[in-house]
Write an enzyme that holds these catalytic residues in place. Structure first.
Site, PDB file in Angstrom:
ATOM      1  N   GLU A 199       0.815  -1.227   0.000  1.00  8.11           N
ATOM      2  CA  GLU A 199       0.000   0.000   0.000  1.00  8.11           C
ATOM      3  C   GLU A 199       0.849   1.278   0.000  1.00  8.11           C
ATOM      4  O   GLU A 199       0.338   2.360  -0.270  1.00  8.11           O
ATOM      5  CB  GLU A 199      -0.907   0.052   1.239  1.00  8.11           C
ATOM      6  CG  GLU A 199      -1.799  -1.145   1.445  1.00  8.11           C
ATOM      7  CD  GLU A 199      -1.206  -2.134   2.446  1.00  8.11           C
ATOM      8  OE1 GLU A 199      -0.007  -2.462   2.336  1.00  8.11           O
ATOM      9  OE2 GLU A 199      -1.938  -2.594   3.328  1.00  8.11           O
TER      10      GLU A 199
ATOM     11  N   ASP B  55       8.542  -4.913  -3.938  1.00  6.26           N
ATOM     12  CA  ASP B  55       7.301  -5.693  -3.835  1.00  6.26           C
ATOM     13  C   ASP B  55       7.193  -6.574  -5.072  1.00  6.26           C
ATOM     14  O   ASP B  55       7.478  -6.145  -6.185  1.00  6.26           O
ATOM     15  CB  ASP B  55       6.075  -4.778  -3.713  1.00  6.26           C
ATOM     16  CG  ASP B  55       4.859  -5.529  -3.179  1.00  6.26           C
ATOM     17  OD1 ASP B  55       4.422  -5.235  -2.061  1.00  6.26           O
ATOM     18  OD2 ASP B  55       4.354  -6.435  -3.892  1.00  6.26           O
TER      19      ASP B  55
ATOM     20  N   ASP C 287       7.260  -5.872   5.410  1.00  8.24           N
ATOM     21  CA  ASP C 287       5.801  -5.658   5.483  1.00  8.24           C
ATOM     22  C   ASP C 287       5.180  -6.597   4.456  1.00  8.24           C
ATOM     23  O   ASP C 287       4.788  -6.189   3.366  1.00  8.24           O
ATOM     24  CB  ASP C 287       5.474  -4.200   5.167  1.00  8.24           C
ATOM     25  CG  ASP C 287       3.998  -3.898   5.363  1.00  8.24           C
ATOM     26  OD1 ASP C 287       3.325  -4.615   6.127  1.00  8.24           O
ATOM     27  OD2 ASP C 287       3.501  -2.944   4.735  1.00  8.24           O
TER      28      ASP C 287
HETATM   29  N1  SAM Z   1      -0.240  -4.944   6.060  1.00  8.29           N
HETATM   30  C1  SAM Z   1      -0.112  -6.262   5.603  1.00  8.29           C
HETATM   31  C2  SAM Z   1      -0.568  -7.354   6.539  1.00  8.29           C
HETATM   32  O1  SAM Z   1      -1.463  -7.124   7.290  1.00  8.29           O
HETATM   33  O2  SAM Z   1      -0.089  -8.471   6.466  1.00  8.29           O
HETATM   34  C3  SAM Z   1       1.049  -6.550   4.727  1.00  8.29           C
HETATM   35  C4  SAM Z   1       1.254  -5.428   3.758  1.00  8.29           C
HETATM   36  S1  SAM Z   1       1.393  -5.583   2.088  1.00  8.29           S
HETATM   37  C5  SAM Z   1      -0.114  -5.473   1.321  1.00  8.29           C
HETATM   38  C6  SAM Z   1       2.065  -7.134   1.695  1.00  8.29           C
HETATM   39  C7  SAM Z   1       2.820  -7.093   0.377  1.00  8.29           C
HETATM   40  O3  SAM Z   1       3.826  -8.107   0.374  1.00  8.29           O
HETATM   41  C8  SAM Z   1       1.958  -7.344  -0.865  1.00  8.29           C
HETATM   42  O4  SAM Z   1       1.900  -6.169  -1.643  1.00  8.29           O
HETATM   43  C9  SAM Z   1       2.675  -8.493  -1.589  1.00  8.29           C
HETATM   44  O5  SAM Z   1       2.692  -8.325  -2.993  1.00  8.29           O
HETATM   45  C10 SAM Z   1       4.076  -8.398  -0.987  1.00  8.29           C
HETATM   46  N2  SAM Z   1       4.853  -9.641  -1.089  1.00  8.29           N
HETATM   47  C11 SAM Z   1       4.477 -10.909  -0.761  1.00  8.29           C
HETATM   48  N3  SAM Z   1       5.476 -11.775  -1.010  1.00  8.29           N
HETATM   49  C12 SAM Z   1       6.519 -11.047  -1.488  1.00  8.29           C
HETATM   50  C13 SAM Z   1       7.838 -11.374  -1.919  1.00  8.29           C
HETATM   51  N4  SAM Z   1       8.266 -12.636  -1.913  1.00  8.29           N
HETATM   52  N5  SAM Z   1       8.637 -10.367  -2.349  1.00  8.29           N
HETATM   53  C14 SAM Z   1       8.198  -9.087  -2.354  1.00  8.29           C
HETATM   54  N6  SAM Z   1       6.958  -8.725  -1.974  1.00  8.29           N
HETATM   55  C15 SAM Z   1       6.128  -9.682  -1.534  1.00  8.29           C
END
Ligand code: SAM
Length: 304
Positions: free
Chosen positions: A90, A110, A160
């Site tokens: 986000e 991300d 995150d």
């Molecule tokens: N606030 C959140 C929660 O409650 O868990 C997490 C925030 S955020 C939306 C999580 C992000 O991690 C997503 O945009 C996803 O695409 C990213 N993500 C997941 N696996 C990943 C990876 N291996 N490398 C980079 N980004 C990753």
């Protein structure tokens, strides 16, 4: 009593437990290469991002999650010049990190460009202009690959990421092997912070296993927590370092650091809140210390 005129979003925290949100507006629904994405307005908490059926953050209380994740680590590091964010979707973590005047370079990696673009389009309050800041660099790719291939070291690293479940895109970011790799990319005196799952005593395995796994790589590993209303849960976080300890920051010191850095607009986190977040209840300490599992590349965490 008449049934309310709502359609419901149901978030499962367990196969036999769920929280229901009355939907006031459908904004977006689709599937990216990596995950299911929904952006909804729910009546009680406002607009929210949902990935693979789980609320990631909601307009009315995202500040609670993001301030809690970012500020203990950023204040513990007296020189947070170079900051790396793994995940971050986000963009709200960028907004919070940029409140610290010492930041010179801020990279966010991300895996899901589509999610980041959807958030920038439909959830602009979350990044609040952070993408236009010249110190910010966005990288789209797997964060583990980025860390492996980068020769840089970082003063603060923030993870995150979505939950480390075996079929999700982030599970390889919470393993023994990954934390060993990451340790070598954090500067001496550097600090790592991450979100680490529910603090519900019935669901503490995930937090405890991540805590155990980090303990193999870092000298000091501290769990902390706060209540996130839209998650309907007390949520766990972890700060780790080779040389710094968030328990060394008393309330007055935290408030003095916040003031000294000219940060004026925190709504949830301050010196008093810091003390509460790091004071763990007895049942949580007992349950966490009972859990012995370590997460490894070939040994994912399977909860339920
Ligand atoms: N606030 C959140 C929660 O409650 O868990 C997490 C925030 S955020 C939306 C999580 C992000 O991690 C997503 O945009 C996803 O695409 C990213 N993500 C997941 N696996 C990943 C990876 N291996 N490398 C980079 N980004 C990753």
């Amino acid at each position: 009593m008449k049934a309310p005129p709502w359609k419901w979003f149901i978030e499962y925290t367990h196969p036999t437990q769920a929280h229901m949100h009355g939907i006031s507006k459908f904004i977006y629904s689709g599937r990216t290469k990596y995950q299911d994405v929904e952006i909804l307005e729910v009546d009680f908490y406002g607009r929210c991002l949902i990935l693979d059926g789980k609320i990631q953050s909601a307009l009315s209380d995202e500040y609670i999650y993001h301030e809690t994740l970012i500020h203990p680590a950023m204040l513990l590091q007296e020189n947070p010049g170079k900051v790396l964010v793994l995940g971050g979707g986000e963009g709200a973590v960028l907004r919070e990190i940029l409140k610290h005047p010492g930041v010179e370079k801020l990279v966010m990696v991300d895996i899901d460009r589509e999610v980041v673009e959807l958030c920038a389009r439909y959830l602009p309050e979350w990044n609040d202009g952070a993408y236009e800041d010249p110190r910010v660099q966005l990288v789209f790719g797997d964060a583990r690959e980025y860390v492996k291939n980068s020769a840089e070291t970082w003063d603060v690293v923030v993870m995150d990421l979505t939950e480390p479940v075996d079929d999700g895109p982030s599970y390889l970011m919470f393993t023994r092997e990954f934390f060993q790799l990451l340790k070598g990319k954090i500067s001496p005196g550097g600090v790592l912070a991450l979100q680490a799952g529910s603090f519900n005593p019935r669901l503490l395995e995930c937090h405890s296993a991540v805590y155990n796994t980090m303990g193999l790589s870092f000298e000091t590993v501290r769990s902390y927590y706060t209540f996130i209303p839209s998650f309907d849960a007390t949520w766990g976080f972890i700060v780790a370092s080779q040389s710094k300890d968030p328990l060394s920051l008393g309330a007055e010191k935290v408030d003095a650091l916040i003031k000294g850095r000219g940060i004026q607009n925190l709504r949830h986190y301050d010196g008093e809140a810091h003390g509460g977040m790091f004071a763990l209840p007895k049942d949580i300490r007992v349950l966490r210390d009972k859990e012995k599992r370590i997460i490894e590349d070939n040994n994912p965490l399977t909860t339920f």
